[in-house]
Design an enzyme around this catalytic site. Structure first.
Site, PDB file in Angstrom:
ATOM      1  N   ARG A  77      59.798  24.082  99.654  1.00 50.70           N
ATOM      2  CA  ARG A  77      58.514  24.755  98.772  1.00 50.70           C
ATOM      3  C   ARG A  77      59.168  27.105  98.320  1.00 50.70           C
ATOM      4  NH1 ARG A  77      58.128  26.605  94.609  1.00 50.70           N
ATOM      5  NH2 ARG A  77      57.652  23.663  94.739  1.00 50.70           N
ATOM      6  N   LYS A  88      57.483  49.065  91.474  1.00 46.70           N
ATOM      7  CA  LYS A  88      56.401  48.499  91.523  1.00 46.70           C
ATOM      8  C   LYS A  88      56.314  46.890  91.727  1.00 46.70           C
ATOM      9  CE  LYS A  88      53.483  50.856  88.249  1.00 46.70           C
ATOM     10  NZ  LYS A  88      53.302  50.930  86.451  1.00 46.70           N
ATOM     11  N   LYS A 101      55.443  63.813  89.826  1.00 50.31           N
ATOM     12  CA  LYS A 101      54.455  63.295  88.819  1.00 50.31           C
ATOM     13  C   LYS A 101      53.292  63.903  89.028  1.00 50.31           C
ATOM     14  CE  LYS A 101      54.613  58.775  88.507  1.00 50.31           C
ATOM     15  NZ  LYS A 101      55.000  56.812  88.432  1.00 50.31           N
ATOM     16  N   GLU A 151      57.818  64.121  85.863  1.00 48.76           N
ATOM     17  CA  GLU A 151      57.067  63.375  84.555  1.00 48.76           C
ATOM     18  C   GLU A 151      56.642  63.897  83.897  1.00 48.76           C
ATOM     19  OE1 GLU A 151      54.228  59.754  86.130  1.00 48.76           O
ATOM     20  OE2 GLU A 151      52.911  61.348  85.425  1.00 48.76           O
ATOM     21  N   ASP A 191      56.426  59.771  80.208  1.00 49.77           N
ATOM     22  CA  ASP A 191      55.071  59.273  80.675  1.00 49.77           C
ATOM     23  C   ASP A 191      54.268  58.580  78.793  1.00 49.77           C
ATOM     24  OD1 ASP A 191      54.161  57.202  81.866  1.00 49.77           O
ATOM     25  OD2 ASP A 191      52.541  58.722  82.799  1.00 49.77           O
TER      26      ASP A 191
END
Length: 292
Positions: free
Chosen positions: A103, A138, A170, A200, A221
């Site tokens: 597994r 992410k 950002k 951004e 963005d």
């Protein structure tokens, strides 16, 4: 295409931690109880879907750490296209070890192969355009290097690995610092000569300001395709252009056609479905045909 293997110093602690999580305090109760210690077996890793293989080194480490006597013969290396029913590798050795590591090995192999497969679909969607598909931060905590490796196996490229790689200014940085000009100027003052600055932007007005301050890259963005095309024209090669914002294979060709350099896709690492791979008893004909 051959891929540089991930260093064992990176792989081993990750795989060891996953095995410890599975084995807990008492090990594999089921296999230890029902499989005689001296029983050996031959099993195959077989793809149940069409896709791209990635993560075989991790699977091999899982089996080796549980039982060093297990021999793993890889038939389809990382980066290989596989069809449903195709054998990826054959394993021979103590049966308990094979079942105990199964597994953990499959968790890594299915997950990374799924990322490589999803990336390959995105790369195919933008074929014919200069845009490259890149991943983001992410990622699954603790697995970033592995997941970014799988993106490369699928034909994509990596964005920064961490916060210490580059400046990426950002919307929240700008909101808290005050305005886009102040934010970029502060970053420029702090940046070393080897560190790039990306900002951004959500509007063409913000883009114009960023360009006047000489940033290295702009993250466009959630812009419409029309605004992306206008943005690329405004940039005129003065900075790297990166499009982002819930990009799907269906949307990717139109985005790529705007002329952007990069398309960043977060779901490749946080939501790509696994490639279904199993550890099965081999059909005798499959093994003998390959060995002959």
């Amino acid at each position: 295409m051959k891929f540089s293997p991930l260093p064992s110093t990176l792989i081993e602690p990750i795989v060891r931690g996953a095995l410890l999580e599975d084995l807990g305090r008492c090990g594999d109760l089921t296999s230890d109880a029902v499989i005689p210690r001296d029983r050996t077996a031959t099993l195959v890793l077989k793809s149940r879907q069409t896709g791209i293989v990635a993560g075989l080194d991790l699977a091999a480490f899982a089996f080796m750490l549980v039982e060093p006597a297990i021999d793993m013969q890889i038939w389809r290396v990382d980066g290989s296209d596989v069809a449903g029913g195709e054998i990826i590798a054959m394993l021979c050795g103590p049966a308990r070890g094979l079942l105990t590591a199964e597994r953990t090995a499959l968790n890594f192999l299915c997950h990374l192969s799924g990322i490589a497969t999803a990336t390959a679909a995105m790369v195919e969607a933008v074929r014919g355009h200069k845009a490259r598909i890149v991943c983001t931060r992410k990622t699954t905590p603790g697995l970033r290097a592995l997941e970014k490796y799988a993106v490369r196996v699928g034909g994509g490229a990596n964005h920064r690995f961490g916060l210490d790689d580059a400046f990426l200014i950002k919307d929240n940085h700008i909101a808290i610092a005050g305005d886009i000009r102040t934010t970029i100027e502060r970053a420029r003052a702090a940046a070393g000569h080897m560190v790039k600055i990306e900002v951004e932007v959500e509007t063409l007005e913000q883009l114009d300001t960023a360009l006047t301050l000489g940033v290295d890259a702009v993250l466009l963005d959630n812009m419409s395709v029309e605004d992306l095309a206008r943005a690329v024209a405004m940039v005129g090669g003065r900075a790297i252009t990166e499009a982002s914002g819930r990009v799907t294979p269906k949307m990717a060709p139109a985005i790529a056609a705007t002329g952007v350099d990069l398309i960043s896709v977060g779901w490749l690492t946080h939501s790509a479905p696994i490639l279904d791979i199993g550890l099965d008893m081999p059909a005798r004909g499959n093994i003998s045909t390959h060995l002959n």
